[in-house]
Design an enzyme around this catalytic site. Structure first.
Site, PDB file in Angstrom:
ATOM      1  N   LYS A 115      42.872  42.922  42.188  1.00  0.00           N
ATOM      2  CA  LYS A 115      43.084  42.486  40.792  1.00  0.00           C
ATOM      3  C   LYS A 115      43.220  43.734  39.938  1.00  0.00           C
ATOM      4  CE  LYS A 115      40.792  38.022  40.423  1.00  0.00           C
ATOM      5  NZ  LYS A 115      39.654  37.293  39.806  1.00  0.00           N
ATOM      6  N   HIS A 149      30.424  45.802  31.011  1.00  0.00           N
ATOM      7  CA  HIS A 149      30.862  44.602  31.716  1.00  0.00           C
ATOM      8  C   HIS A 149      29.713  43.997  32.543  1.00  0.00           C
ATOM      9  CE1 HIS A 149      33.447  41.851  33.898  1.00  0.00           C
ATOM     10  NE2 HIS A 149      32.989  42.339  35.038  1.00  0.00           N
ATOM     11  N   HIS A 171      31.078  35.106  34.513  1.00  0.00           N
ATOM     12  CA  HIS A 171      32.113  35.899  33.845  1.00  0.00           C
ATOM     13  C   HIS A 171      32.753  35.182  32.664  1.00  0.00           C
ATOM     14  CE1 HIS A 171      31.531  38.466  37.275  1.00  0.00           C
ATOM     15  NE2 HIS A 171      32.503  39.280  36.950  1.00  0.00           N
ATOM     16  N   GLU A 216      26.713  42.920  39.493  1.00  0.00           N
ATOM     17  CA  GLU A 216      27.728  42.333  40.385  1.00  0.00           C
ATOM     18  C   GLU A 216      27.175  42.189  41.813  1.00  0.00           C
ATOM     19  OE1 GLU A 216      30.418  41.035  39.176  1.00  0.00           O
ATOM     20  OE2 GLU A 216      31.387  42.307  37.674  1.00  0.00           O
ATOM     21  N   GLU A 246      43.303  33.583  44.243  1.00  0.00           N
ATOM     22  CA  GLU A 246      42.339  32.771  43.488  1.00  0.00           C
ATOM     23  C   GLU A 246      42.833  31.355  43.213  1.00  0.00           C
ATOM     24  OE1 GLU A 246      39.885  35.004  40.643  1.00  0.00           O
ATOM     25  OE2 GLU A 246      40.002  33.271  39.338  1.00  0.00           O
ATOM     26  N   HIS A 269      32.679  37.358  29.654  1.00  0.00           N
ATOM     27  CA  HIS A 269      33.868  37.860  28.964  1.00  0.00           C
ATOM     28  C   HIS A 269      33.813  37.513  27.476  1.00  0.00           C
ATOM     29  CE1 HIS A 269      36.464  38.060  32.899  1.00  0.00           C
ATOM     30  NE2 HIS A 269      35.613  39.047  32.791  1.00  0.00           N
ATOM     31  N   ARG A 282      58.903  48.314  40.041  1.00  0.00           N
ATOM     32  CA  ARG A 282      58.544  47.028  40.666  1.00  0.00           C
ATOM     33  C   ARG A 282      57.463  47.157  41.750  1.00  0.00           C
ATOM     34  NH1 ARG A 282      64.196  46.344  40.245  1.00  0.00           N
ATOM     35  NH2 ARG A 282      64.673  45.107  38.396  1.00  0.00           N
ATOM     36  N   LYS A 326      32.981  40.298  49.681  1.00  0.00           N
ATOM     37  CA  LYS A 326      34.201  40.228  48.874  1.00  0.00           C
ATOM     38  C   LYS A 326      35.429  40.219  49.776  1.00  0.00           C
ATOM     39  CE  LYS A 326      36.701  41.465  44.844  1.00  0.00           C
ATOM     40  NZ  LYS A 326      36.745  42.064  43.511  1.00  0.00           N
ATOM     41  N   ASN A 374      33.624  34.870  39.989  1.00  0.00           N
ATOM     42  CA  ASN A 374      33.536  34.934  38.523  1.00  0.00           C
ATOM     43  C   ASN A 374      32.268  34.289  37.987  1.00  0.00           C
ATOM     44  OD1 ASN A 374      35.913  36.334  37.901  1.00  0.00           O
ATOM     45  ND2 ASN A 374      37.106  34.512  38.370  1.00  0.00           N
ATOM     46  N   ARG A 420      37.895  32.103  45.654  1.00  0.00           N
ATOM     47  CA  ARG A 420      37.737  33.410  44.994  1.00  0.00           C
ATOM     48  C   ARG A 420      37.172  33.267  43.581  1.00  0.00           C
ATOM     49  NH1 ARG A 420      41.633  38.800  44.939  1.00  0.00           N
ATOM     50  NH2 ARG A 420      40.222  39.990  43.603  1.00  0.00           N
TER      51      ARG A 420
HETATM   52  P1  NAD Z   1      33.871  52.219  33.732  1.00  0.00           P
HETATM   53  O1  NAD Z   1      35.068  52.372  34.526  1.00  0.00           O
HETATM   54  O2  NAD Z   1      33.984  52.204  32.248  1.00  0.00           O
HETATM   55  O3  NAD Z   1      32.836  53.345  34.160  1.00  0.00           O
HETATM   56  C1  NAD Z   1      31.579  53.383  33.531  1.00  0.00           C
HETATM   57  C2  NAD Z   1      31.276  54.757  32.917  1.00  0.00           C
HETATM   58  O4  NAD Z   1      30.834  55.646  33.934  1.00  0.00           O
HETATM   59  C3  NAD Z   1      32.465  55.432  32.250  1.00  0.00           C
HETATM   60  O5  NAD Z   1      32.018  56.136  31.126  1.00  0.00           O
HETATM   61  C4  NAD Z   1      32.925  56.399  33.334  1.00  0.00           C
HETATM   62  O6  NAD Z   1      33.651  57.491  32.811  1.00  0.00           O
HETATM   63  C5  NAD Z   1      31.628  56.829  33.930  1.00  0.00           C
HETATM   64  N1  NAD Z   1      31.653  57.279  35.316  1.00  0.00           N
HETATM   65  C6  NAD Z   1      32.382  56.759  36.319  1.00  0.00           C
HETATM   66  N2  NAD Z   1      32.021  57.318  37.477  1.00  0.00           N
HETATM   67  C7  NAD Z   1      31.066  58.215  37.199  1.00  0.00           C
HETATM   68  C8  NAD Z   1      30.277  59.085  37.987  1.00  0.00           C
HETATM   69  N3  NAD Z   1      30.359  59.092  39.320  1.00  0.00           N
HETATM   70  N4  NAD Z   1      29.396  59.901  37.370  1.00  0.00           N
HETATM   71  C9  NAD Z   1      29.250  59.865  36.010  1.00  0.00           C
HETATM   72  N5  NAD Z   1      29.943  59.035  35.211  1.00  0.00           N
HETATM   73  C10 NAD Z   1      30.826  58.216  35.810  1.00  0.00           C
HETATM   74  O7  NAD Z   1      33.080  50.870  34.098  1.00  0.00           O
HETATM   75  P2  NAD Z   1      32.867  50.097  35.469  1.00  0.00           P
HETATM   76  O8  NAD Z   1      31.579  49.402  35.308  1.00  0.00           O
HETATM   77  O9  NAD Z   1      33.074  50.957  36.651  1.00  0.00           O
HETATM   78  O10 NAD Z   1      34.049  49.026  35.467  1.00  0.00           O
HETATM   79  C11 NAD Z   1      34.090  48.001  34.501  1.00  0.00           C
HETATM   80  C12 NAD Z   1      35.501  47.468  34.442  1.00  0.00           C
HETATM   81  O11 NAD Z   1      35.841  46.912  35.705  1.00  0.00           O
HETATM   82  C13 NAD Z   1      35.684  46.355  33.421  1.00  0.00           C
HETATM   83  O12 NAD Z   1      36.856  46.597  32.691  1.00  0.00           O
HETATM   84  C14 NAD Z   1      35.842  45.118  34.267  1.00  0.00           C
HETATM   85  O13 NAD Z   1      36.626  44.141  33.641  1.00  0.00           O
HETATM   86  C15 NAD Z   1      36.501  45.663  35.495  1.00  0.00           C
HETATM   87  N6  NAD Z   1      36.332  44.862  36.703  1.00  0.00           N
HETATM   88  C16 NAD Z   1      37.436  44.612  37.448  1.00  0.00           C
HETATM   89  C17 NAD Z   1      37.327  43.893  38.627  1.00  0.00           C
HETATM   90  C18 NAD Z   1      38.531  43.685  39.491  1.00  0.00           C
HETATM   91  O14 NAD Z   1      38.446  42.904  40.449  1.00  0.00           O
HETATM   92  N7  NAD Z   1      39.623  44.374  39.244  1.00  0.00           N
HETATM   93  C19 NAD Z   1      36.068  43.414  39.049  1.00  0.00           C
HETATM   94  C20 NAD Z   1      34.959  43.688  38.258  1.00  0.00           C
HETATM   95  C21 NAD Z   1      35.091  44.418  37.082  1.00  0.00           C
HETATM   96  N1  GLY Z   2      35.841  40.325  40.375  1.00  0.00           N
HETATM   97  C1  GLY Z   2      36.411  39.062  40.634  1.00  0.00           C
HETATM   98  C2  GLY Z   2      37.478  39.087  41.652  1.00  0.00           C
HETATM   99  O1  GLY Z   2      37.832  40.125  42.164  1.00  0.00           O
HETATM  100  O2  GLY Z   2      38.028  38.068  41.975  1.00  0.00           O
END
Ligand code: NAD
Ligand code: GLY
Length: 360
Positions: free
Chosen positions: A141, A263, A246, A183, A235, A250, A119, A225, A243, A239
């Site tokens: 998130k 992304h 997005h 972003e 949200e 998406h 939990r 942020k 998006n 907040r």
């Molecule tokens: P990712 O996590 O897939 O990383 C991108 C690539 O870079 C991967 O291949 C990873 O292994 C590699 N990598 C990471 N760090 C590295 C480094 N320092 N050196 C070399 N390679 C490296 O992609 P991302 O763009 O970081 O994240 C995208 C994800 O985040 C999506 O799933 C998206 O939906 C999510 N997201 C979430 C939020 C949230 O608020 N939680 C906000 C925006 C995006």
């Molecule tokens: N990336 C959108 C949020 O964190 O709300």
């Protein structure tokens, strides 16, 4: 130089630590870990580069590591289950700390596993992509994709701390750096026109990974942020502006198959679509739309979606979490730096827009 920001959420407030060389500062995580049992969650790309330096910060803790397969297509319940199995098999208790080392995919999976194990146990974000340092690691998130839609399964679960070592960005592939910049541009568009001016004036130094320029955009993005999350953690209102682009984005990710478009790339093209739709509704003017497209282009990001099947695309947009009573609410731009969330358009407007502009 260490920058410390705060996400102010009462008892759940936490710091964002931003700086060069943080992964070699032995005591930096000491206040959050205090000899607790740690499960490091990383992936097969990041673990081999940064796993060892991270372990140097975890002295005095019992530490196990799980390495997940790399890629957006693995952001599923299967990898969450793998993390939960590692927690159970390692006999972790409620005092466990899950440490996410990687980009947004690892952070979202690890954070969600931490949110539901017994939990809820603590977790800590060590983001290593620009996108994760400016966005996904901050704000709580967490979650994974479903075959029917992006990020449909998840929970709000704030980390104990975000540790962003800006040196890790030097090993990031160029395409991933640009995806993170999408972003960054978003923050300027929704909340800070002067920041957008700054980004436009520094595209080359950002693409060349100038440390001071990267530090500036990470700091300003996290400030914006943190302020928005502190006002509206769950949200219910403002907040949702985070998006921008997005809902379109998406749908592009789902349409193309998770991982085909990054992304951030989908967000860039999606933001151009949101800007064009805003203009169609009489909000932002055409010069601003052109300015946004030019900026994304200079940052080596796509400005148009792949060919669209309007029916499928609309169905994907209809799975967005901002949908209320069947109405797709969109983030629209009134001008650079000012956005609003709106469902104030006729139902056929969106379908006509997609059909007229994006069917090729
Ligand atoms: P990712 O996590 O897939 O990383 C991108 C690539 O870079 C991967 O291949 C990873 O292994 C590699 N990598 C990471 N760090 C590295 C480094 N320092 N050196 C070399 N390679 C490296 O992609 P991302 O763009 O970081 O994240 C995208 C994800 O985040 C999506 O799933 C998206 O939906 C999510 N997201 C979430 C939020 C949230 O608020 N939680 C906000 C925006 C995006
Ligand atoms: N990336 C959108 C949020 O964190 O709300």
């Amino acid at each position: 130089m260490l920058i410390t920001l705060s996400v102010d959420l009462g008892l759940r407030s936490y710091p964002i630590l931003i700086g060069s060389g943080l992964l070699s500062q032995a005591m930096v995580l000491e206040p959050y870990l205090k000899h607790r049992d740690v499960l490091v969650v990383t992936n097969d790309t990041v673990g081999p580069i940064y796993g060892r330096p991270l372990r140097g910060l975890l002295g005095g803790c019992r530490v196990n590591t799980i390495s997940l397969p790399d890629g957006e297509r693995h952001k599923t319940m299967a990898t969450v289950n793998a993390v939960l199995d590692a927690l159970v098999e390692g006999r972790y208790g409620r005092d466990a700390v899950v440490v996410a080392l990687g980009g947004g995919v690892v952070g979202d999976i690890a954070g969600f596993a931490a949110a539901i194990y017994q939990r809820g146990v603590d977790f800590l974000q060590v983001p290593t992509t620009l996108l994760a340092q400016v966005d996904s690691a901050v704000g709580g998130k967490t979650g994974v994709n479903h075959a029917g839609g992006k990020n449909l399964i998840g929970a709000f679960h704030q980390p104990l701390c975000v540790l962003a070592d800006t040196d890790t960005l030097q090993t990031l592939p160029d395409r991933e750096l640009s995806a993170g910049l999408a972003e960054v541009v978003k923050y300027g568009l929704i909340a800070d026109a002067a920041f957008l001016d700054w980004i436009e004036a520094h595209t080359q130094s950002l693409l060349q990974r100038d440390p001071a320029s990267l530090r500036h955009v990470i700091r300003r993005s996290c400030e914006l942020k943190a302020e928005i999350v502190a006002q509206d953690e769950r949200e219910h209102g403002r907040r949702a502006l985070l998006n921008l682009g997005h809902t379109f984005g998406h749908a592009i990710e789902l349409h193309a198959g998770y991982g085909e478009w990054l992304h951030g790339e989908a967000v860039a093209a999606g933001t151009c679509m949101a800007a064009a739709f805003s203009q169609r509704l009489g909000a932002i003017d055409s010069a601003a739309v052109e300015r946004i497209r030019r900026l994304f282009g200079r940052l080596k990001l796509p400005v148009d979606p792949p060919p669209v099947d309007p029916g499928k695309f609309l169905a994907a947009m209809g799975m967005d979490k901002k949908v209320v009573a069947g109405q797709i609410r969109l983030v629209l731009l009134d001008r650079i730096g000012t956005a609003r969330i709106s469902a104030d358009y006729a139902p056929h407007d969106l379908a006509d827009f997609l059909r007229e502009q994006f069917v090729r």
